[in-house]
Design an enzyme around this catalytic site. Structure first.
Site, PDB file in Angstrom:
ATOM      1  N   ASN A   6     -16.716  -1.024  -1.123  1.00 28.02           N
ATOM      2  CA  ASN A   6     -15.344  -1.080  -1.625  1.00 28.02           C
ATOM      3  C   ASN A   6     -15.326  -2.039  -2.810  1.00 28.02           C
ATOM      4  O   ASN A   6     -15.337  -3.252  -2.630  1.00 28.02           O
ATOM      5  CB  ASN A   6     -14.417  -1.553  -0.502  1.00 28.02           C
ATOM      6  CG  ASN A   6     -12.955  -1.394  -0.860  1.00 28.02           C
ATOM      7  OD1 ASN A   6     -12.604  -1.102  -2.003  1.00 28.02           O
ATOM      8  ND2 ASN A   6     -12.088  -1.613   0.115  1.00 28.02           N
ATOM      9  N   LYS A  13     -17.059  -5.437  -1.407  1.00 24.83           N
ATOM     10  CA  LYS A  13     -17.107  -5.477   0.065  1.00 24.83           C
ATOM     11  C   LYS A  13     -17.999  -4.341   0.520  1.00 24.83           C
ATOM     12  O   LYS A  13     -17.995  -3.271  -0.093  1.00 24.83           O
ATOM     13  CB  LYS A  13     -15.712  -5.243   0.652  1.00 24.83           C
ATOM     14  CG  LYS A  13     -14.795  -6.412   0.531  1.00 24.83           C
ATOM     15  CD  LYS A  13     -13.538  -6.166   1.372  1.00 24.83           C
ATOM     16  CE  LYS A  13     -12.433  -7.072   0.887  1.00 24.83           C
ATOM     17  NZ  LYS A  13     -11.121  -6.464   0.888  1.00 24.83           N
ATOM     18  N   ARG A  85     -15.577   3.677  -2.412  1.00 22.27           N
ATOM     19  CA  ARG A  85     -14.147   3.961  -2.475  1.00 22.27           C
ATOM     20  C   ARG A  85     -13.706   3.847  -3.929  1.00 22.27           C
ATOM     21  O   ARG A  85     -13.967   2.840  -4.590  1.00 22.27           O
ATOM     22  CB  ARG A  85     -13.398   2.950  -1.623  1.00 22.27           C
ATOM     23  CG  ARG A  85     -11.938   3.132  -1.715  1.00 22.27           C
ATOM     24  CD  ARG A  85     -11.193   2.125  -0.885  1.00 22.27           C
ATOM     25  NE  ARG A  85      -9.777   2.302  -1.166  1.00 22.27           N
ATOM     26  CZ  ARG A  85      -8.897   1.322  -1.124  1.00 22.27           C
ATOM     27  NH1 ARG A  85      -9.264   0.110  -0.817  1.00 22.27           N
ATOM     28  NH2 ARG A  85      -7.643   1.557  -1.397  1.00 22.27           N
ATOM     29  N   HIS A 174      -3.948   5.447  -0.477  1.00 24.55           N
ATOM     30  CA  HIS A 174      -4.327   5.318   0.944  1.00 24.55           C
ATOM     31  C   HIS A 174      -4.822   6.641   1.518  1.00 24.55           C
ATOM     32  O   HIS A 174      -4.769   6.857   2.734  1.00 24.55           O
ATOM     33  CB  HIS A 174      -3.147   4.820   1.812  1.00 24.55           C
ATOM     34  CG  HIS A 174      -2.681   3.433   1.468  1.00 24.55           C
ATOM     35  ND1 HIS A 174      -1.351   3.107   1.331  1.00 24.55           N
ATOM     36  CD2 HIS A 174      -3.352   2.296   1.226  1.00 24.55           C
ATOM     37  CE1 HIS A 174      -1.233   1.829   1.014  1.00 24.55           C
ATOM     38  NE2 HIS A 174      -2.442   1.306   0.944  1.00 24.55           N
ATOM     39  N   LEU A 203       1.067   0.802   7.164  1.00 17.62           N
ATOM     40  CA  LEU A 203       1.764  -0.448   6.840  1.00 17.62           C
ATOM     41  C   LEU A 203       0.767  -1.603   6.825  1.00 17.62           C
ATOM     42  O   LEU A 203       0.523  -2.250   7.840  1.00 17.62           O
ATOM     43  CB  LEU A 203       2.875  -0.709   7.865  1.00 17.62           C
ATOM     44  CG  LEU A 203       3.863   0.443   8.106  1.00 17.62           C
ATOM     45  CD1 LEU A 203       4.888   0.075   9.178  1.00 17.62           C
ATOM     46  CD2 LEU A 203       4.566   0.850   6.816  1.00 17.62           C
ATOM     47  N   ASN A 205      -0.866  -4.673   3.823  1.00 22.01           N
ATOM     48  CA  ASN A 205      -0.294  -5.510   2.785  1.00 22.01           C
ATOM     49  C   ASN A 205       0.307  -4.595   1.711  1.00 22.01           C
ATOM     50  O   ASN A 205       1.440  -4.754   1.294  1.00 22.01           O
ATOM     51  CB  ASN A 205      -1.390  -6.421   2.247  1.00 22.01           C
ATOM     52  CG  ASN A 205      -0.827  -7.445   1.322  1.00 22.01           C
ATOM     53  OD1 ASN A 205       0.315  -7.868   1.469  1.00 22.01           O
ATOM     54  ND2 ASN A 205      -1.598  -7.806   0.324  1.00 22.01           N
ATOM     55  N   ARG A 235       4.871  -6.280  -3.192  1.00 24.25           N
ATOM     56  CA  ARG A 235       5.452  -5.285  -4.115  1.00 24.25           C
ATOM     57  C   ARG A 235       6.849  -4.888  -3.667  1.00 24.25           C
ATOM     58  O   ARG A 235       7.119  -4.788  -2.465  1.00 24.25           O
ATOM     59  CB  ARG A 235       4.591  -4.018  -4.168  1.00 24.25           C
ATOM     60  CG  ARG A 235       3.213  -4.252  -4.753  1.00 24.25           C
ATOM     61  CD  ARG A 235       2.506  -2.909  -4.978  1.00 24.25           C
ATOM     62  NE  ARG A 235       1.099  -3.123  -5.185  1.00 24.25           N
ATOM     63  CZ  ARG A 235       0.133  -2.673  -4.367  1.00 24.25           C
ATOM     64  NH1 ARG A 235       0.434  -1.965  -3.292  1.00 24.25           N
ATOM     65  NH2 ARG A 235      -1.116  -2.933  -4.634  1.00 24.25           N
ATOM     66  N   ASP A 277       2.725 -12.359   4.192  1.00 25.75           N
ATOM     67  CA  ASP A 277       2.035 -11.976   5.427  1.00 25.75           C
ATOM     68  C   ASP A 277       3.054 -11.783   6.555  1.00 25.75           C
ATOM     69  O   ASP A 277       3.823 -12.694   6.873  1.00 25.75           O
ATOM     70  CB  ASP A 277       1.040 -13.081   5.791  1.00 25.75           C
ATOM     71  CG  ASP A 277       0.084 -12.655   6.878  1.00 25.75           C
ATOM     72  OD1 ASP A 277      -1.120 -12.574   6.607  1.00 25.75           O
ATOM     73  OD2 ASP A 277       0.551 -12.403   8.017  1.00 25.75           O
ATOM     74  N   MET A 278       3.057 -10.598   7.146  1.00 24.47           N
ATOM     75  CA  MET A 278       4.066 -10.267   8.150  1.00 24.47           C
ATOM     76  C   MET A 278       4.028 -11.222   9.344  1.00 24.47           C
ATOM     77  O   MET A 278       5.062 -11.535   9.927  1.00 24.47           O
ATOM     78  CB  MET A 278       3.888  -8.814   8.600  1.00 24.47           C
ATOM     79  CG  MET A 278       5.017  -8.280   9.421  1.00 24.47           C
ATOM     80  SD  MET A 278       6.627  -8.418   8.603  1.00 24.47           S
ATOM     81  CE  MET A 278       6.903  -6.749   8.066  1.00 24.47           C
ATOM     82  N   GLU A 328      -0.604  -1.229  13.012  1.00 23.92           N
ATOM     83  CA  GLU A 328      -1.481  -1.256  14.194  1.00 23.92           C
ATOM     84  C   GLU A 328      -1.142  -2.403  15.136  1.00 23.92           C
ATOM     85  O   GLU A 328      -1.294  -2.285  16.346  1.00 23.92           O
ATOM     86  CB  GLU A 328      -2.941  -1.439  13.755  1.00 23.92           C
ATOM     87  CG  GLU A 328      -3.519  -0.234  13.058  1.00 23.92           C
ATOM     88  CD  GLU A 328      -4.828  -0.543  12.324  1.00 23.92           C
ATOM     89  OE1 GLU A 328      -5.484  -1.563  12.646  1.00 23.92           O
ATOM     90  OE2 GLU A 328      -5.183   0.238  11.431  1.00 23.92           O
ATOM     91  N   GLU A 379     -11.212   3.212   7.241  1.00 25.51           N
ATOM     92  CA  GLU A 379     -11.548   3.873   5.977  1.00 25.51           C
ATOM     93  C   GLU A 379     -13.060   3.924   5.742  1.00 25.51           C
ATOM     94  O   GLU A 379     -13.592   4.906   5.237  1.00 25.51           O
ATOM     95  CB  GLU A 379     -10.842   3.157   4.817  1.00 25.51           C
ATOM     96  CG  GLU A 379      -9.353   3.445   4.801  1.00 25.51           C
ATOM     97  CD  GLU A 379      -8.513   2.363   4.156  1.00 25.51           C
ATOM     98  OE1 GLU A 379      -8.504   1.220   4.680  1.00 25.51           O
ATOM     99  OE2 GLU A 379      -7.850   2.637   3.141  1.00 25.51           O
TER     100      GLU A 379
HETATM  101  P1  ADP Z   1      -4.542  -4.525   3.247  1.00 26.89           P
HETATM  102  O1  ADP Z   1      -3.525  -3.669   2.580  1.00 26.89           O
HETATM  103  O2  ADP Z   1      -4.864  -5.780   2.508  1.00 26.89           O
HETATM  104  O3  ADP Z   1      -5.772  -3.766   3.751  1.00 26.89           O
HETATM  105  P2  ADP Z   1      -4.048  -4.936   6.085  1.00 26.89           P
HETATM  106  O4  ADP Z   1      -4.071  -3.520   6.531  1.00 26.89           O
HETATM  107  O5  ADP Z   1      -5.168  -5.815   6.489  1.00 26.89           O
HETATM  108  O6  ADP Z   1      -3.788  -5.058   4.532  1.00 26.89           O
HETATM  109  O7  ADP Z   1      -2.689  -5.570   6.623  1.00 26.89           O
HETATM  110  C1  ADP Z   1      -2.303  -6.874   6.339  1.00 26.89           C
HETATM  111  C2  ADP Z   1      -0.957  -7.130   7.009  1.00 26.89           C
HETATM  112  O8  ADP Z   1      -1.106  -6.895   8.421  1.00 26.89           O
HETATM  113  C3  ADP Z   1      -0.435  -8.544   6.848  1.00 26.89           C
HETATM  114  O9  ADP Z   1       0.936  -8.528   6.516  1.00 26.89           O
HETATM  115  C4  ADP Z   1      -0.615  -9.134   8.220  1.00 26.89           C
HETATM  116  O10 ADP Z   1       0.343 -10.094   8.522  1.00 26.89           O
HETATM  117  C5  ADP Z   1      -0.440  -7.925   9.099  1.00 26.89           C
HETATM  118  N1  ADP Z   1      -1.016  -8.166  10.426  1.00 26.89           N
HETATM  119  C6  ADP Z   1      -2.308  -8.256  10.759  1.00 26.89           C
HETATM  120  N2  ADP Z   1      -2.451  -8.545  12.083  1.00 26.89           N
HETATM  121  C7  ADP Z   1      -1.197  -8.641  12.580  1.00 26.89           C
HETATM  122  C8  ADP Z   1      -0.635  -8.924  13.869  1.00 26.89           C
HETATM  123  N3  ADP Z   1      -1.424  -9.169  14.912  1.00 26.89           N
HETATM  124  N4  ADP Z   1       0.708  -8.943  13.984  1.00 26.89           N
HETATM  125  C9  ADP Z   1       1.502  -8.699  12.926  1.00 26.89           C
HETATM  126  N5  ADP Z   1       1.054  -8.426  11.684  1.00 26.89           N
HETATM  127  C10 ADP Z   1      -0.269  -8.405  11.508  1.00 26.89           C
END
Ligand code: ADP
Length: 392
Positions: A6, A13, A85, A174, A203, A205, A235, A277-278, A328, A379
């Site tokens: 990637n 990566k 990728r 995606h 869903l 980042n 975004r 970060d969620m 997830e 992926e």
């Molecule tokens: P990217 O688009 O960088 O590949 P990811 O698929 O790794 O992103 O997702 C990152 C997001 O997933 C972040 O907002 C993070 O907070 C959220 N996330 C990861 N683990 C958890 C969790 N256990 N609970 C809630 N949100 C999570």
């Protein structure tokens, strides 16, 4: 062995798979061309090397050299193929392809549509062509899966010449993740054909949502660029385009600065003022009104897309699927989104919504009008499978 790569503008990566699709090792070469370069390789142990690399070629050479030093790869000829990728294939690429000069040209031409992603992919391809000259190289494009979308859904209502002359249209991203989820759904449900419809919310980042009709992409929320569609970590997603000119004049910024803010300082980060970060946001949403507002807006926008896509699929779906980091893992976000879909009569199974799972779990009850699933995307595994299929 198959090396899945990637490429980023300052990092590469990778995951190394065997022919049985098992991950032997994964790693990252980062800070390419910047002081403090690092190579991290993880198998049972974490290995860290502080080797500087001026460019992607040196980083690719370092990765292979370190895999040999660690005895993970005894002879570099063991790596028979490499899957990369690539973000943007424009409208010429429909599936994974063996890389040749024509494909490299397509990646180059589409650099104007993905200036942050396609150029480093091309440089990384050329680095591995030199470092592992015996290996077959395969490109898997994020846009390819969405090439089944029809013009009435991929065109923007702007002058038609913008499409003809400037390639302005929805491309979607995606795609590798969506292709994996569709395949996984077929496996889990033991379906013999593609006679199924889905809505998949990726869903992470970066976030997008795709409707699937008869196993193929039917509509998707990301557009010409990843800025369109859902609200994301940093975004904005879709907004009134006039905001750009307005803020530019009112705050004395140029279009590039405003667009950069829409990409890097908006979304969850911009609304909450806390983080992109969620996890950081959901952990304080009960006491922090801006965090709560960010969550409400985020979930409302996902729910609104679900309704729109369900309507386009005439109400017929075999599943609503949540995937990627947030989809997830965040039971709160899944629950909040479902709460904002009262018309669908979905009944979440609160136990399975929070339950640990391996690859896929149904999270709706048997009484629910629609089935809902959480599925872990992969992926790299999708790329690995495509590489094996194409190089056999
Ligand atoms: P990217 O688009 O960088 O590949 P990811 O698929 O790794 O992103 O997702 C990152 C997001 O997933 C972040 O907002 C993070 O907070 C959220 N996330 C990861 N683990 C958890 C969790 N256990 N609970 C809630 N949100 C999570």
């Amino acid at each position: 062995m198959i090396l899945v790569v990637n490429p980023g503008s300052s990092s590469i990566k990778f995951k190394l798979f065997n022919e049985a699709f098992e991950v032997l090792v994964e790693g990252l070469a980062e800070r390419i061309g910047i002081d403090g370069a690092l190579t991290l390789i993880t198998n049972e142990k974490k290995h860290k090397f502080n080797t500087e690399f001026p460019d992607h070629l040196a980083a690719a050479e370092t990765i292979i050299e370190k895999l040999r030093e660690l005895n993970i790869v005894k002879n570099q000829n063991e790596i028979k193929s490499i899957g990369l990728r690539v973000v943007h294939g424009g409208d010429k690429i429909f599936e994974p392809v063996i890389i040749d000069s024509r494909i490299k040209k397509i990646i180059e031409i589409n650099s104007k549509l993905a200036p942050l992603h396609n150029p480093p992919a091309l440089v990384t391809i050329e680095a591995f062509e030199k470092t592992l000259s015996h290996a077959k190289l395969v490109a898997c494009f994020d846009t390819a899966f969405h090439q089944s979308i029809k013009p009435e859904k991929f065109l923007y209502p702007v002058p038609y010449e913008w499409y003809e002359k400037n390639s302005v249209r929805r491309y979607g991203m995606h795609g590798i993740s969506y292709a994996y989820i569709v395949k996984k759904f077929r496996e889990v449900k033991q379906l013999k054909n593609n006679d199924f419809n889905l809505i998949i919310a990726h869903l992470g980042n970066g976030a997008s949502i795709t409707s699937i009709k008869n196993g193929k992409s039917f509509n998707t929320s990301m557009g010409l660029t990843p800025l369109d569609g859902l609200m994301m970590g940093t975004r904005s997603g879709e907004i009134d385009p006039s905001i750009i000119e307005y803020i530019s004049k009112d705050s004395n910024m140029d279009v590039i600065e405003v667009t950069s803010i829409l990409n890097k300082d908006s979304g969850l980060k911009g609304i909450s003022g806390i983080s992109s970060d969620m996890r950081d946001i959901t952990s304080v949403m009960n006491e922090n009104t801006r965090a709560k507002l960010a969550v409400d807006m985020y979930c409302q926008r996902v729910a609104d897309f679900v309704i729109k896509y369900l309507n386009q699929l005439e109400g017929k779906i075999d599943g609503l699927i949540f995937t990627a980091g947030i989809g997830e893992n965040s039971f709160i976000i899944r629950e909040e989104i479902i709460k904002k879909l009262p018309m669908l009569n979905i009944e979440l199974d609160s136990k399975s919504n929070i339950e640990q799972y391996d690859e896929c779990l149904k999270i709706s009850t048997n009484k629910s009008q629609y089935e809902v699933f959480k599925i872990r995307t992969n992926e790299e595994l999708m790329i690995c499978k495509d590489v094996i299929k194409l190089t056999k």
